[in-house]
Structures are given as C-alpha cells and as structure tokens.
Scaffold this motif. Structure first.
Motif, short mmCIF file in Angstrom:
data_model
loop_
_atom_site.label_atom_id
_atom_site.label_comp_id
_atom_site.label_asym_id
_atom_site.label_seq_id
_atom_site.Cartn_x
_atom_site.Cartn_y
_atom_site.Cartn_z
N SER A 14 45.63 46.55 47.52
CA SER A 14 45.84 47.95 47.17
C SER A 14 44.94 48.26 45.99
O SER A 14 44.53 47.36 45.25
CB SER A 14 47.30 48.23 46.81
OG SER A 14 47.70 47.42 45.72
N ILE A 15 44.60 49.54 45.82
CA ILE A 15 43.73 49.98 44.72
C ILE A 15 44.53 50.88 43.79
O ILE A 15 45.13 51.87 44.23
CB ILE A 15 42.49 50.73 45.26
CG1 ILE A 15 41.63 49.77 46.11
CG2 ILE A 15 41.66 51.30 44.11
CD1 ILE A 15 40.46 50.44 46.80
N LEU A 16 44.55 50.52 42.51
CA LEU A 16 45.25 51.30 41.50
C LEU A 16 44.23 51.83 40.50
O LEU A 16 43.36 51.10 40.04
CB LEU A 16 46.29 50.43 40.77
CG LEU A 16 47.31 49.71 41.66
CD1 LEU A 16 48.15 48.76 40.83
CD2 LEU A 16 48.20 50.72 42.39
N GLU A 17 44.34 53.10 40.14
CA GLU A 17 43.39 53.71 39.21
C GLU A 17 44.05 53.92 37.85
O GLU A 17 45.18 54.40 37.76
CB GLU A 17 42.90 55.06 39.75
CG GLU A 17 42.08 54.91 41.03
CD GLU A 17 41.49 56.24 41.49
OE1 GLU A 17 41.61 57.24 40.75
OE2 GLU A 17 40.91 56.26 42.59
N THR A 18 43.31 53.57 36.80
CA THR A 18 43.84 53.78 35.44
C THR A 18 43.73 55.25 35.08
O THR A 18 42.81 55.95 35.49
CB THR A 18 43.07 52.94 34.42
OG1 THR A 18 41.69 53.27 34.49
CG2 THR A 18 43.24 51.46 34.69
N VAL A 40 42.19 42.30 40.28
CA VAL A 40 40.75 42.45 40.07
C VAL A 40 40.48 43.62 39.13
O VAL A 40 40.91 44.74 39.39
CB VAL A 40 40.01 42.67 41.41
CG1 VAL A 40 38.51 42.82 41.17
CG2 VAL A 40 40.28 41.52 42.36
N ALA A 41 39.79 43.34 38.03
CA ALA A 41 39.37 44.40 37.11
C ALA A 41 38.05 44.97 37.60
O ALA A 41 37.06 44.24 37.74
CB ALA A 41 39.20 43.83 35.70
N THR A 47 37.83 46.87 30.23
CA THR A 47 38.78 46.88 31.34
C THR A 47 39.22 45.46 31.69
O THR A 47 40.40 45.20 31.92
CB THR A 47 38.14 47.54 32.58
OG1 THR A 47 37.68 48.85 32.23
CG2 THR A 47 39.13 47.64 33.73
N VAL A 48 38.24 44.54 31.70
CA VAL A 48 38.56 43.14 31.97
C VAL A 48 39.58 42.62 30.95
O VAL A 48 40.55 41.94 31.31
CB VAL A 48 37.29 42.27 31.94
CG1 VAL A 48 37.65 40.78 31.98
CG2 VAL A 48 36.38 42.62 33.11
N ALA A 61 45.74 35.27 39.20
CA ALA A 61 44.35 35.07 38.79
C ALA A 61 43.66 36.39 38.50
O ALA A 61 44.00 37.43 39.08
CB ALA A 61 43.58 34.30 39.86
N LEU A 62 42.68 36.33 37.62
CA LEU A 62 41.82 37.46 37.29
C LEU A 62 40.57 37.43 38.18
O LEU A 62 39.90 36.40 38.28
CB LEU A 62 41.38 37.38 35.82
CG LEU A 62 40.24 38.31 35.38
CD1 LEU A 62 40.73 39.76 35.31
CD2 LEU A 62 39.68 37.86 34.04
#
Length: 321
Positions: A14-18, A40-41, A47-48, A61-62
């Motif tokens: 899924s994609i989440l937007e800040t 995933v950043a 952002t990372v 995990a990143l």
C-alpha cells in the motif's frame, strides 16, 4: 512505476502519503506495530530518517527509493538512483542488520554533527527550497565569514580540546551527492567515524572540495579522524547540530553513541559490483575541482611573486630617500 515494477507475486503493498513534517514517523510506527515486513521511505535523507527511527530494534525492515536532493544514505548503500532499478533491489529482498547512531536522544543513520555543516543545514532549511544549487550557494556565501568554535571532546581514550570548523560523526560515508566526509565509514563495524576539520583559509577550500569528491579527505592535514562507540562534546554555549541534514538547536553538551546492528535494511546485493564501477559524474567533479585547484596554486604563486616585487620596490624607494 511501483505498480509496474514491484513483484506483486512476492509482495502485497500500500502507498501512504505524508501530510506534514514528522508524519512519516507516525505512519512507519503504525506499520511496524501491524507487523509489516518492509516500510519503504520514498524521499531523501530527512524522510529516510523519519521512517527509520520508528523501525529501530524491530523486525520491520527499512527500504529506500531515493527521491531527495542528496540521498546520502542511499548512495552509501550503493542503491541505484534509477527508481526502477531501486524497486528491483526491493524485489530481491536482501535484508541486513546495520548500525545506527543517536545524538542527544535523536536517532541518525547517515551523519550528524556540529559546526559549519550544522550551520549550513540551518541556512538550507531557512532557504525554503531544496537542491544542490541552494546548498552550494549557502556554502559559498557563509563559508568565508563562519567563525570556528572550540570543543572539548571526550571518548573512551580520554579528553582533548580542538578548535574546529566542523565535527562530523559518520555512520555512513557521505553527506550526499557523493561528497564523502568519512570515506572509510561502515554501517556494520559497530563504530562511528569522527571527523574533526580544523580551520582553513579560502585558498585551501578547493582542495577540501576535491578530496571530498574523490574520497581522500581523511588524508588532508587539516583533518583529524578516529573511530569510537561513544562521544561526549562540550562547547561554550548552546548551538546548532544536525542529524541526517536536519538542523536542531541544542544546549552546550552533545552526546553521541553507536547502536550496533540495530536496524534491518533492504540492501543492494550487487553493491560490490557498483562500487567497482567508475563514477563518471564523480570523476567530472574531480576534474573540475582539480582545474580549480591548479588555478588557485597559480594565483598563489603570482601573489607571492607580486609580494616579493613589492619588497624590492620598497627597498629601492628607501635607498632613494
């Protein structure tokens, strides 16, 4: 691009937007608590950092898709700047446990520090726009007038006092854009690389720039380096520090420590091949700064010649008197 390139037989995603600064911290924490395997950043080192600080000491995990202005951590990890290729790295799903650092209770993953680089990070944030040109503009504008501070530095081996242009504590090797502040830094050795840059004059600046681009800064006589797990720094007054390029004001005492193998990271399984491949952009920068340094040396020689001629003329004038 994610929809087209991500291996959907391997992953559900899924994609989440800040929506505001710090939002990625909350989103990543929520995903960790849900038991998500990888967060995933998509962005730069700021952002990372927000994502990664919520994932430390967990099984989540990143991952990184580098979309920032510098991408220091992604470049250190030899992740491709081509986003499709970076998605392919995630598809290969090779995960390593890597180190991270903490400065005054704030996690960092690439570099932290104080002095000129923290001051420039503050100016960069105030500028209201990102990008390499804005960064270079601030460095050139502020570099000639910045006044170095005196620091008391304490580590496992004892206490020393240094007047320094900057002090950088590196978990990874570079600031970003292949500017290597700590060429020998490793994210898996359990140690921080400490770089103390002594004051230097404007004529020496091009040489420092060359050495940052060609990974030889640690050979410069103005640079003192050592490795440590823990560092305490005292300065005369409160001031700016930075963590992964983000500035923050702190008091006179700064405490930095290493956390070994504290975060899971999706790494590039072909990193060693990438590391051996020549970097044409980096080579071009090195050639440019080499030309600039040659010009500097020529100007210095001419200046010395003019000064010698002036002394001769002054002696002759005195004789005429």
């Amino acid at each position: 691009m994610i929809k087209e390139s991500l291996d959907q037989q391997l992953f559900e995603y899924s994609i989440l937007e800040t929506e505001y600064a710090g939002h990625a911290v909350e989103l990543a924490k929520h995903e960790k608590e849900k038991g998500t395997d990888i967060v995933v950043a998509v962005g730069g080192d700021g952002t990372v950092n927000e994502v990664a600080r919520s994932l430390v000491q967990s099984d989540t995990a990143l991952g990184i898709l580098p979309c920032g202005s510098g991408n220091g951590l992604a470049r250190h990890l030899m992740l491709p700047m081509d986003l499709r290729k970076s998605i392919e790295v995630i598809n290969q799903c090779q995960i390593h446990k890597l180190d991270y650092g903490i400065i005054n209770n704030i996690p960092f993953f690439c570099t932290c520090g104080m002095g000129f680089d923290a001051f420039i990070s503050m100016k960069f944030a105030e500028a209201g726009k990102r990008g390499k040109l804005t960064y270079i503009e601030n460095v050139l504008k502020e570099g000639l007038t910045y006044k170095p501070e005196t620091y008391q530095i304490e580590d496992e081996s004892g206490t020393t006092i240094h007047k320094a242009f900057l002090i950088s504590c590196a978990n990874a090797s570079q600031y970003g854009n292949n500017a290597y502040i700590a060429p020998q830094a490793s994210m898996s050795d359990g140690l921080l690389d400490i770089i103390i840059m002594e004051p230097f004059d404007a004529l020496e600046a091009p040489q420092v720039a060359i050495e940052m681009m060609n990974k030889t800064l640690d050979k410069n006589q103005k640079i003192k380096t050592f490795k440590t797990k823990h560092l305490h720094i005292h300065r005369k007054q409160a001031g700016w520090i930075h963590y992964d390029g983000d500035p923050i004001m702190t008091d006179a005492d700064v405490d930095i420590q290493m956390v070994s193998k504290g975060i899971n990271v999706v790494v590039n399984p072909d990193a060693d091949k990438t590391r051996r491949r020549p970097n044409l952009v980096q080579n071009a920068f090195s050639e440019f700064f080499s030309d600039l340094n040659a010009m500097r040396e020529d100007i210095t020689r001419q200046s010395r010649h003019i000064q010698a001629m002036n002394k001769v003329l002054l002696r002759r004038l005195k004789n005429l008197e």
